[in-house]
Design an enzyme around this catalytic site. Structure first.
Site, short mmCIF file in Angstrom:
data_model
loop_
_atom_site.label_atom_id
_atom_site.label_comp_id
_atom_site.label_asym_id
_atom_site.label_seq_id
_atom_site.Cartn_x
_atom_site.Cartn_y
_atom_site.Cartn_z
CG HIS A 164 -2.00 1.02 1.25
ND1 HIS A 164 -3.33 0.67 1.14
CD2 HIS A 164 -1.97 2.36 1.36
CE1 HIS A 164 -4.08 1.77 1.19
NE2 HIS A 164 -3.27 2.80 1.33
CB SER A 208 5.75 1.84 2.94
OG SER A 208 5.15 2.28 1.72
CG ASN A 209 -0.24 4.97 4.26
OD1 ASN A 209 -0.92 4.79 3.26
ND2 ASN A 209 -0.55 5.89 5.14
CD1 TRP A 210 7.72 7.06 1.05
CD2 TRP A 210 6.75 7.00 -0.96
NE1 TRP A 210 8.42 7.90 0.22
CE2 TRP A 210 7.83 7.89 -1.02
CE3 TRP A 210 5.99 6.80 -2.12
CZ2 TRP A 210 8.18 8.59 -2.18
CZ3 TRP A 210 6.32 7.49 -3.28
CH2 TRP A 210 7.39 8.37 -3.30
CG HIS A 256 4.30 8.37 5.45
ND1 HIS A 256 3.97 7.07 5.76
CD2 HIS A 256 5.62 8.36 5.15
CE1 HIS A 256 5.06 6.30 5.66
NE2 HIS A 256 6.07 7.06 5.29
#
Length: 271
Positions: A13, A225-227, A229
């Protein structure tokens, strides 16, 4: 970073943004976050493959996501946003481009909610897509029956994303565990900083839930990671290395970590 990432690790993700593309009002739009920038992150963390998730900023215009997937090549697959009634030829095109799920997002800025989930899934499930669901986990009991009726597999984002962290004994967390108990539900252990009240570095309140889920179904947990953010101001974004290292606490067994980082996502996303 303390964790040694196993070969073939998959980030399930993250999002790409193009600063030149117009974003929907009221959605996170952090600027330009490119494939070159993400490749640096992959190198630092030892990640090889990636699931690119359509950001809320672009609604059902999947062009930025698809362009990034194409640039990355065979190591990228994606989660798109498509509305009910999307022509079959377009769904076929997206499938060929590596899209394998549709994003259902009921929180602020989301494009598709539970009101259209059944109609969309009826269209995309025959193509092998699954539902990727993000909501405030406290709402799970309200939608449990509808989620259980979904055809095939489904994914719940961000350890359930309980906007007010709950206890393991709470009705809403038990509901998440019942969904996991169906054998068709996968959970992304990710983005604890979005909901935790205890905060970094351990995010103990979210960590308790993550550990209980790992114990229950290690074979259906995923990591992400949800990079980059996007929901967090730049100065408050947590180090990506620290987020990956949380797995040492949440899944202390190396074999289980290998499942979470490599085997489980490879199975779900068809690598």
């Amino acid at each position: 970073m303390k964790l040694k990432t196993p070969p073939g690790a998959i980030d399930t993700h993250m999002h790409f943004y193009d600063g030149a593309a117009s974003a929907a009002p009221g959605t996170p739009n952090p600027g330009s976050f490119t494939v070159a920038m993400y490749r640096e992150l992959q190198k630092r963390l030892g990640l090889e493959r990636v699931i690119v998730v359509q950001p809320n900023a672009y609604r059902d215009d999947n062009r930025v996501t698809l362009a990034a997937m194409k640039e990355i090549g065979k190591n990228a697959k994606g989660v798109a946003v498509v509305r009910p009634g999307t022509p079959p030829a377009e769904l076929e095109r997206l499938t060929k481009a590596g899209i394998c799920a549709v994003r259902i997002m009921t929180l602020h800025g989301g494009t598709l909610g539970f009101d259209v989930m059944d109609a969309v899934m009826a269209q995309v499930h025959p193509l092998g897509w699954h539902a990727n669901i993000q909501l405030d986990g406290r709402e799970l009991p309200k939608f449990e029956a509808q989620i259980k009726r979904l055809p095939g597999k489904f994914v719940i984002d961000h350890t359930g994303k309980f906007l007010e962290p709950v206890e393991i004994s709470s009705d809403s967390f038990k509901c998440l565990q019942r969904l996991v108990g169906t054998g068709r539900c996968w959970v992304k252990l990710s983005a604890p900083y979005e909901t935790s009240k205890t905060g970094a570095p351990k995010y103990e309140d979210v960590g308790r839930l993550a550990k209980a889920l790992v114990k229950q179904a290690p074979e259906r947990m995923l990591w992400a990671s949800n990079w980059p953010h996007p929901s967090v101001p730049v100065e408050k974004r947590p180090p990506d290395e620290d987020l990956l290292d949380l797995l040492l606490d949440w899944a202390p067994d190396e074999k289980v970590r290998r499942k979470i980082l490599v085997d489980n996502p490879a199975e779900l996303y068809g690598y």
